[in-house]
Scaffold this motif. Structure first.
Motif, PDB file in Angstrom:
ATOM      1  N   UNK A  91      48.900  40.793  45.901  1.00 11.33           N
ATOM      2  CA  UNK A  91      47.444  41.275  45.968  1.00 11.33           C
ATOM      3  C   UNK A  91      46.940  42.227  44.963  1.00 11.33           C
ATOM      4  N   UNK A  92      47.580  42.000  43.805  1.00 11.09           N
ATOM      5  CA  UNK A  92      47.363  42.973  42.489  1.00 11.09           C
ATOM      6  C   UNK A  92      46.460  41.938  41.467  1.00 11.09           C
ATOM      7  N   UNK A  93      45.178  42.166  41.431  1.00  7.54           N
ATOM      8  CA  UNK A  93      44.390  41.618  40.474  1.00  7.54           C
ATOM      9  C   UNK A  93      43.884  42.372  39.445  1.00  7.54           C
ATOM     10  N   UNK A  94      43.424  41.855  38.264  1.00 12.14           N
ATOM     11  CA  UNK A  94      42.669  42.507  37.361  1.00 12.14           C
ATOM     12  C   UNK A  94      41.161  42.221  37.438  1.00 12.14           C
ATOM     13  N   UNK A  95      40.295  43.467  37.558  1.00 12.34           N
ATOM     14  CA  UNK A  95      38.897  43.245  37.464  1.00 12.34           C
ATOM     15  C   UNK A  95      38.290  42.595  36.306  1.00 12.34           C
ATOM     16  N   UNK A  96      37.038  41.982  36.730  1.00 15.40           N
ATOM     17  CA  UNK A  96      36.235  41.259  35.488  1.00 15.40           C
ATOM     18  C   UNK A  96      35.680  42.437  34.603  1.00 15.40           C
ATOM     19  N   UNK A  97      35.805  42.079  33.433  1.00 16.76           N
ATOM     20  CA  UNK A  97      34.886  42.930  32.611  1.00 16.76           C
ATOM     21  C   UNK A  97      36.085  44.085  31.969  1.00 16.76           C
ATOM     22  N   UNK A  98      37.136  44.197  32.561  1.00 12.67           N
ATOM     23  CA  UNK A  98      38.207  45.306  31.969  1.00 12.67           C
ATOM     24  C   UNK A  98      39.497  44.440  31.466  1.00 12.67           C
ATOM     25  N   UNK A  99      39.486  43.292  31.561  1.00 10.35           N
ATOM     26  CA  UNK A  99      40.722  42.808  31.106  1.00 10.35           C
ATOM     27  C   UNK A  99      40.592  41.453  30.003  1.00 10.35           C
ATOM     28  N   UNK A 100      39.283  41.529  29.498  1.00 13.38           N
ATOM     29  CA  UNK A 100      38.557  40.425  28.479  1.00 13.38           C
ATOM     30  C   UNK A 100      38.843  39.374  29.233  1.00 13.38           C
ATOM     31  N   UNK A 101      39.328  38.249  28.255  1.00  9.14           N
ATOM     32  CA  UNK A 101      39.778  36.805  28.609  1.00  9.14           C
ATOM     33  C   UNK A 101      41.308  36.590  28.824  1.00  9.14           C
ATOM     34  N   UNK A 102      41.940  37.831  28.974  1.00  6.73           N
ATOM     35  CA  UNK A 102      43.384  37.828  29.213  1.00  6.73           C
ATOM     36  C   UNK A 102      44.197  37.611  27.826  1.00  6.73           C
ATOM     37  N   UNK A 103      43.569  36.856  26.808  1.00  4.27           N
ATOM     38  CA  UNK A 103      44.233  36.633  25.668  1.00  4.27           C
ATOM     39  C   UNK A 103      44.386  37.987  24.842  1.00  4.27           C
ATOM     40  N   UNK A 121      39.479  45.212  47.630  1.00  4.99           N
ATOM     41  CA  UNK A 121      39.185  46.434  47.327  1.00  4.99           C
ATOM     42  C   UNK A 121      39.216  46.980  45.987  1.00  4.99           C
ATOM     43  N   UNK A 122      38.384  47.629  45.311  1.00  3.35           N
ATOM     44  CA  UNK A 122      38.021  47.797  43.899  1.00  3.35           C
ATOM     45  C   UNK A 122      37.275  49.134  43.794  1.00  3.35           C
ATOM     46  N   UNK A 123      38.108  49.901  42.951  1.00  2.78           N
ATOM     47  CA  UNK A 123      37.427  51.341  42.825  1.00  2.78           C
ATOM     48  C   UNK A 123      38.190  52.368  42.513  1.00  2.78           C
ATOM     49  N   UNK A 124      38.585  52.577  41.435  1.00  2.00           N
ATOM     50  CA  UNK A 124      39.538  54.002  40.729  1.00  2.00           C
ATOM     51  C   UNK A 124      40.919  53.671  41.340  1.00  2.00           C
ATOM     52  N   UNK A 182      43.668  43.805  45.915  1.00  2.00           N
ATOM     53  CA  UNK A 182      42.906  44.828  45.074  1.00  2.00           C
ATOM     54  C   UNK A 182      42.767  44.400  43.685  1.00  2.00           C
ATOM     55  N   UNK A 183      41.786  44.936  43.025  1.00  2.00           N
ATOM     56  CA  UNK A 183      41.554  44.661  41.750  1.00  2.00           C
ATOM     57  C   UNK A 183      41.652  45.796  40.878  1.00  2.00           C
ATOM     58  N   UNK A 184      42.236  46.033  39.989  1.00  2.00           N
ATOM     59  CA  UNK A 184      42.399  47.039  38.884  1.00  2.00           C
ATOM     60  C   UNK A 184      41.482  46.981  37.882  1.00  2.00           C
ATOM     61  N   UNK A 185      40.740  47.911  37.862  1.00  2.00           N
ATOM     62  CA  UNK A 185      39.715  47.978  36.797  1.00  2.00           C
ATOM     63  C   UNK A 185      39.692  48.988  35.458  1.00  2.00           C
ATOM     64  N   UNK A 205      48.906  47.158  36.075  1.00  2.00           N
ATOM     65  CA  UNK A 205      49.046  46.386  37.187  1.00  2.00           C
ATOM     66  C   UNK A 205      50.349  45.672  37.450  1.00  2.00           C
ATOM     67  N   UNK A 206      51.366  45.493  36.430  1.00  2.00           N
ATOM     68  CA  UNK A 206      52.512  44.854  36.816  1.00  2.00           C
ATOM     69  C   UNK A 206      53.523  46.101  37.150  1.00  2.00           C
ATOM     70  N   UNK A 207      53.266  47.057  37.120  1.00  2.00           N
ATOM     71  CA  UNK A 207      54.148  48.268  37.507  1.00  2.00           C
ATOM     72  C   UNK A 207      53.758  48.373  38.964  1.00  2.00           C
TER      73      UNK A 207
END
Length: 317
Positions: A16-28, A240-243, A261-264, A274-276
């Motif tokens: 369930x752990x995703x990274x939010x748009x705008x906070x992780x670039x394009x992953x590269x 869920x997203x936020x803080x 959830x998304x981590x931003x 996120x991986x932790x």
């Protein structure tokens, strides 16, 4: 090991752990420090139909418990994304949820049709409300507008559709219900809260766009409230997203009703967070005696706890 997989309508994620748009670039940008293949999913920076230069500086301002941003959807446009970024993203080995934003309903639909058929696209996230962009319509403040956009995208897309909603409304339940009626596989709660920062000596706003979106720990209580309210009233999966900045935060959102959830903002100061969180999730589930993530989603108990018996019972008279 517990079952960490989650289902968001037609979208299945390994965890369930995703990274939010705008906070992780394009992953590269993160590949040297983060094993991106372990993430439940990646949401690249939001793309628009045409290239955007974004807003004038300043674009970010730190606050006491968060971050104000007014980037203005700076991006090279959908064509450049498909040519330069998607091939790399598709090879990472996790779900790629492409975030799109349109000025009109028809623009959303055209972009969805263009992107959804590309290899490597697991789902679409509709950025229905960005507080940093002038022009267009704020589709997440009107149930009717939200329903029409989601339904239009669903009609041309074979991949799951997620609707990202704003907390800057009177009743977020109404907007979430409209998204579900339009065919959204899930709703993402929440986008940033509208805010501003001021230099009182210069008597000017600090952000070039005057106002921006507040994210980070300051908005977590609002996001939790939105997740709980929607979970109680609408039959639709929730992201869920936020803080979110710890495994405790993750568990709070899951118990409140989010399936993922998304981590931003936390990615900015701790890119490996996120991986932790994924590493910590099995032990957190074990504390609740759960063998899967799905067992704890929406298990918040809001009724008053039973009162303990008095140590000094009143004697019979």
């Amino acid at each position: 090991m517990p079952d960490l997989s989650v289902h968001l309508g037609r979208l299945t994620l390994a965890n369930p752990i995703l990274v939010a748009s705008g906070t992780f670039g394009y992953a590269r940008e993160m590949e040297r420090i983060v094993d991106c293949s372990r993430l439940g999913g990646i949401l690249p920076k939001t793309i628009t139909a045409e290239p955007r230069t974004g807003n004038a500086p300043w674009r970010t301002v730190e606050t006491a418990a968060g971050l104000l941003n007014s980037i203005g959807l700076d991006n090279d446009g959908v064509d450049a994304f498909l040519e330069n970024h998607l091939p790399y993203l598709a090879g990472i080995g996790t779900a790629i949820v492409v975030s799109i934003a349109g000025k009109t309903r028809d623009e959303f639909v055209r972009m969805a049709a263009q992107v959804a058929g590309e290899p490597g696209v697991a789902a679409l996230e509709l950025n229905l409300s960005c507080p940093n962009v002038s022009g267009g319509v704020d589709y997440a403040t009107s149930p009717e507008a939200c329903r029409e956009v989601v339904a239009g995208v669903r009609a041309v897309s074979d991949v799951p559709v997620l609707a990202k909603l704003t907390p800057n409304v009177t009743r977020i339940v109404d907007i979430a219900a409209a998204a579900a009626e339009g065919g959204a596989d899930a709703v993402c709660l929440v986008n940033t809260l509208l805010g501003m920062a001021i230099d009182w000596r210069a008597r000017r706003p600090l952000l070039g766009n005057v106002m921006g979106g507040l994210s980070g720990p300051a908005i977590k209580p609002v996001a939790l409230r939105c997740v709980h309210q929607v979970r109680q009233a609408v039959d639709v999966p929730i992201v869920g997203i936020g803080g979110i900045q710890s495994i405790d935060d993750v568990m709070e959102f899951l118990v409140a009703g989010a399936s993922a959830v998304q981590i931003g903002t936390a990615n900015y100061y701790d890119p490996t967070i996120s991986t932790r969180m994924i590493d910590a999730l099995p032990a957190a589930l074990a504390e609740l005696g759960a063998e899967s993530v799905s067992e704890i989603v929406g298990t918040l108990q809001t009724s008053p706890p039973p009162q303990p018996a008095s140590a000094f019972p009143t004697p019979d008279r």
